[in-house]
Each structure stands twice: as C-alpha cells, then as structure tokens.
Design a protein around this motif. Structure first.
Motif, short mmCIF file in Angstrom:
data_model
loop_
_atom_site.label_atom_id
_atom_site.label_comp_id
_atom_site.label_asym_id
_atom_site.label_seq_id
_atom_site.Cartn_x
_atom_site.Cartn_y
_atom_site.Cartn_z
N UNK A 158 24.71 22.07 45.54
CA UNK A 158 25.47 21.62 44.38
C UNK A 158 25.14 22.41 43.11
N UNK A 159 24.19 23.36 43.20
CA UNK A 159 23.92 24.25 42.08
C UNK A 159 24.98 25.35 41.97
N UNK A 160 25.91 25.38 42.94
CA UNK A 160 27.02 26.32 42.93
C UNK A 160 28.32 25.58 42.63
N UNK A 161 29.27 26.28 42.01
CA UNK A 161 30.57 25.65 41.74
C UNK A 161 31.48 25.76 42.97
N UNK A 162 31.45 26.90 43.65
CA UNK A 162 32.22 27.10 44.87
C UNK A 162 31.27 27.01 46.05
N UNK A 163 31.54 26.08 46.96
CA UNK A 163 30.66 25.88 48.12
C UNK A 163 31.45 26.19 49.39
N UNK A 164 31.05 27.26 50.05
CA UNK A 164 31.73 27.69 51.26
C UNK A 164 31.06 27.07 52.48
N UNK A 165 31.73 27.23 53.62
CA UNK A 165 31.21 26.67 54.87
C UNK A 165 30.26 27.67 55.52
N UNK A 166 29.16 27.88 54.85
CA UNK A 166 28.12 28.78 55.35
C UNK A 166 26.77 28.30 54.85
N UNK A 167 25.72 28.81 55.45
CA UNK A 167 24.36 28.43 55.05
C UNK A 167 23.86 29.41 54.00
N UNK A 168 23.38 28.87 52.88
CA UNK A 168 22.87 29.70 51.78
C UNK A 168 21.35 29.83 51.88
N UNK A 299 30.94 31.30 72.79
CA UNK A 299 30.60 31.17 71.37
C UNK A 299 29.84 32.38 70.86
N UNK A 300 29.94 32.58 69.54
CA UNK A 300 29.14 33.61 68.89
C UNK A 300 27.83 32.98 68.44
N UNK A 301 26.99 33.78 67.83
CA UNK A 301 25.69 33.27 67.36
C UNK A 301 25.82 32.53 66.02
N UNK A 302 27.00 32.56 65.41
CA UNK A 302 27.19 31.90 64.12
C UNK A 302 27.15 30.39 64.26
N UNK A 303 26.47 29.75 63.31
CA UNK A 303 26.45 28.28 63.26
C UNK A 303 27.70 27.80 62.54
N UNK A 304 28.43 26.90 63.17
CA UNK A 304 29.63 26.35 62.55
C UNK A 304 29.22 25.30 61.51
N UNK A 305 29.73 25.47 60.29
CA UNK A 305 29.46 24.53 59.19
C UNK A 305 30.79 23.92 58.75
#
Length: 517
Positions: A158-168, A299-305
């Motif tokens: 929530x420290x970001x204004x735009x929050x994407x479906x990825x891990x920061x 599946x790929x190695x990416x985690x789905x968020x």
C-alpha cells in the motif's frame, strides 16, 4: 481442463486458519460445492481449554454451516482436526501427524495470519512470516502436493499507488530481520519499528509483504498462487446474504454508527472503499487453486498473483458507504440505540478532533455520570476509547485510494466454464452495492448482535423517542440561549429581530414570486 468440482474430487486438502472468518467460509464452500473432495485436514491449536476437535465441532454447529448440514448431513466426517501451533518449531505437529500430511495432502490453503493491524512487530513476524516459512517447509516435503495457495492482502504494498499482480522486493531482507529480531528485546524492536515499516501504516501490511517475498524465495519447485483480498466484508450471496460473525474491520464501525455511538470519522468521501465480500474472495481462491493445479504439467515458474479487489472494477466510495449504512439503520434500527444514526465524514484532522470532543467524549462522559448517579457501572467512555482505536486503524484506508491491476483475475474468469462461473462467482461487476450494503448491515444485526427481526417495531419506537428527546433538548437549548444572551441585551435583541425580519421578507418574496408564476 476439468471443471472446479471435478478437480477437487478425490483430493485431500489442508487448511490453516480454518477457525478464522475467511477460513470458515472456505471450508464450508469447499465441502458444499465440491462434494467429491476426499477429506479436509484443518490445523488448529488448543484454546481456552478446548481441544482442536472440540473447537471444530463448535464451529461447524454455527449458522454458517446450516445449509451444508441440510444438503450433506454427513459432511463432518470429512473434516479432520490436526493439533498444531504455527508459532512453534515444526508447527508443533506430532511425528505421526507430519507423516499423514506429507503422504496424503494434495492442496494447501494457507489462510492463517494475525489480523491485528498494530501487533508488535515481533509477534506479527511470528504469525505472518515465520509461520509461512514453516508451512512452506512442510509443503516441500509433501509427496503429492499439486498447489500451495497463500492468502495475502491487497494492502501488502500500500506504499505504492499502482499495485500490479506481482511480488515486490521489500526494502529489508526478511532473513536478516528474522535473525535480528531473535536477539532484540521488545523495547528496541518497538523503537525500530517505524523506521522499518516506512510508509506502510502498520506491521500487518509490512509483514504480509515480507511473507509474499518469502514465498517467492523459498517455494522451490512448489506450484504456488497468491490471492490478495482488500477489505473483506460480509457475504454477498453464499451461503446466504449478509453473513458476518465478528466486529473486525468495517463491521464494528457500521455497528457503532447504527447504535448512534459513532458520529464522526476521518475519511475522504471520494476515496474508494475497496470492500470485497468474503464469498467473492473464497470463490476466487478455490478457482485460483484449481487453475494452478490444473496447469501442473505446463506451468511456468512464475507465481500467479490475484488482486481480489473491487475498486478498479466496480468502485464504491466511502461517502456512499456512509449514506447506505445510515439509511439502512434508520429504516431497520438496532436495538437500544444510544442516539439516532448520523455520521459526519471529514478529511480535516482538526474538524474531526472537534467533533470527537463534542459528539463522542462529551456525551459519553455525561452518560457515564448518569450511570454513576443511579448506581450502575460506567461503560460508555471505555466503549468510545475502543472505538477510537478501531477508527485510527482504519483511518489510513478510508483516506486513500489505490489503482489495482486485475488482469489475472479477469484471465481466471475467462478460463472458467459457464457452470463454474455461476457456482464460483467472483465477478464483482455484478455486485449491486446498495443491496449488498443493506444485507451487510442487516447481517451485523442478525449474526453479530443476535437481534431478531421481530424486535424491529420496538427498536423503531425507541428511535422515535430518541428523536423526540433530541427535539426537546434543542428547544430547551434555544430558549436558554434566548434568556441568557438575547433577552438581556438590547443590541442582541435588535440583531435577532433584524435577522428574523430579513428571513421573513426573504420567504415572502419567494412566496409572491411563486404565486405570480
């Protein structure tokens, strides 16, 4: 791809946090809508002298499970309570239980977390980060695990204004923080906490962000998905509209407003209230696990968020929330209300503090004084203090708005069959906010306060009495003001007569104008 109930058929599921609000709904929905599921292990600790088995038995006897009981009377046989404590080494699991879980579990839903926003950092790390680390270690040992689903929060970043479906990537390495907290005393940790959490409002959002990054780093070859709900509220449709069983989050605020205790709150009328019904979150969770589990070979190695939010799809603002809550409780009042429902939202701190003093603390003090005079225990100031603490926790979220990316959620809906879209509906474009807010408020009345609808006539009479008392009080106040300030001063009387005559001329002008038309 098989449909969702077919995917879960014959599978054994493990759930952490099953006694919590979301965990209960997950367990009920899984058993009701996926009747072919083989069994569900629920990790539960002993509490208040109750064994895990006793806690689960009490839980499934509540209103939430009545529909499931009617449709599948033998559902309880599929639930197995496993004694565990997520804060203890190896999750406090016996060797026998570890062996059973390692050999038999196909799907893990990790829902357990502390939802106390201002938990001391050390405790929040134990429950939200270290417990997740231990669950991942157990999951990596499971021989037939198809998917590990982790419940996070949309406000982890929530420290970001735009929050994407990825891990920061967090600003602090969670491993170093875990090592440091191990030797620090409580005072030192408390002093360092503001600097560590930075622009995030509390330890909850901070540790949930660390937990997400930990999942990414330590999942190994596990098939992982993360669901991020925003502010989780009462059910929309399932198992029936308006089910809620706690005072957490907005529910306690709604009740306080309905009782007439809450009169002012610091919030922006135009800020988006990212409420999401609990059944929407659970349907999305079950679908996310189905999708990831069905993609095991490709599946790929990416985690789905998945950002499970409403603000970017079907926005609803705090000013609208206030309107619908107050109007619902005026039509269907809560029993023994303190005052008539009325809430003023303001984003100005000084104005809010003024109204807190005038509308909260002063009436509470006078009411407690009255209780003392009649020989009863004063309680209103304690209630107001608890209310203010809850308001301070929510203040950050009622004053800000975020932009959410929901591409993965849209993709997930697109992958579902038409039948699954009906049974596991999480398309919030269909959510009608006015209807939902009414069922939410009525749910707090029926399921949290245990007030019967048969008591509505008496509650309405009580509200009318409060209105008459208010009018009488205001009339007495005006008379006193006149006697003390106006009647004794010639200048004040002249000003008063001038204002009254001006108002009379103004009204006469408009009446004449309307007659000429």
């Amino acid at each position: 791809m098989v449909n969702i109930p077919e995917y879960y058929a014959g599978k054994t599921v493990l759930i952490t946090g099953a006694t919590g609000f979301m965990g209960k709904v997950l367990l009920e929905k899984l058993l009701r809508s996926c009747p072919g599921v083989k069994g569900v292990y629920v990790m539960v600790r002993s509490k208040a002298g109750q064994s895990p088995e006793a806690r689960i038995a009490d839980m499934i006897n509540c209103k939430l499970f009545e529909r499931l009981q009617a449709e599948q009377p033998g559902f309880a046989q599929k639930i197995v309570a496993v004694k565990s404590d997520l804060t203890q080494p190896e999750l406090d699991l016996s060797p026998e239980d570890q062996s059973v879980l390692v050999d038999g579990v196909d799907i893990v839903f990790h829902c357990a977390a502390t939802i106390r926003f201002n938990e001391p950092l050390k405790d929040a790390m134990q429950l939200n980060v270290l417990a997740t680390q231990k669950m991942l270690a157990l999951a990596r040992r499971m021989k037939h695990l198809e998917v590990f689903l982790h419940i996070s929060t949309a406000y982890a970043n929530c420290d970001r204004e735009l929050i994407e479906e990825k891990i920061y990537t967090p600003p602090v390495d969670y491993r170093r923080l875990i090592d440091s907290l191990d030797w620090m005393d409580a005072g030192l940790v408390s002093a360092l906490t503001p600097g560590l959490i930075g622009e995030r409002p509390n330890t909850y959002t901070y540790t949930k962000a660390l937990a997400e990054y930990l999942v990414q780093q330590e999942a190994g070859d596990l098939n992982v998905a993360i669901v991020r709900p925003s502010i989780v509220g009462a059910s929309w449709k399932e198992p029936f509209p308006g089910w809620i069983d706690n005072f957490n989050g907005p529910s306690g605020i709604f009740i306080a407003a309905g009782k007439g205790i809450l009169r002012t709150m610091r919030a922006s009328n135009d800020a988006v209230a990212d409420l999401v019904p609990v059944d929407v979150v659970i349907n999305a969770t079950l679908a996310a696990a189905w999708y990831s589990g069905s993609q095991t070979l490709t599946r790929s190695k990416n985690i789905m968020v998945y950002n499970c939010t409403t603000g970017g799809i079907n926005p609803f603002r705090w000013g609208e929330v206030e309107y619908h809550v107050i109007s619902t409780f005026k039509r269907n009042p809560l029993e023994q209300a303190f005052r008539r429902p009325n809430v003023n939202l303001t984003s100005n701190h000084l104005i809010n503090q003024y109204w807190i003093a005038v509308s909260h603390k002063a009436p509470a003090f006078l009411y407690d004084l009255y209780l003392r005079l009649i020989g009863r225990e004063p309680r209103m100031m304690k209630t107001i203090t608890r209310l203010h603490k809850a308001m301070m926790v929510l203040e950050y979220f009622t004053s800000h708005s975020w932009v959410w990316n929901n591409d993965n959620v849209a993709m997930l809906i697109g992958q579902m069959s038409s039948e699954d879209k009906k049974v596991f509906n999480f398309d919030v474009r269909q959510l009608h906010w006015a209807e939902y807010m009414e069922s939410y408020c009525m749910g707090t009345k029926k399921y949290v306060l245990n007030e019967e609808l048969s008591g509505l006539p008496a509650a309405r009479k009580h509200l009318n009495r409060l209105r008459n008392i208010r009018y009488t009080f205001n009339t007495v106040l005006v008379v006193l003001f006149w006697r003390v300030f106006i009647a004794r001063s010639q200048m004040a009387r002249n000003i008063w007569y001038f204002v009254v005559s001006l108002c009379f001329k103004f009204l006469s002008y408009f009446r004449a104008s309307s007659t000429m038309r």
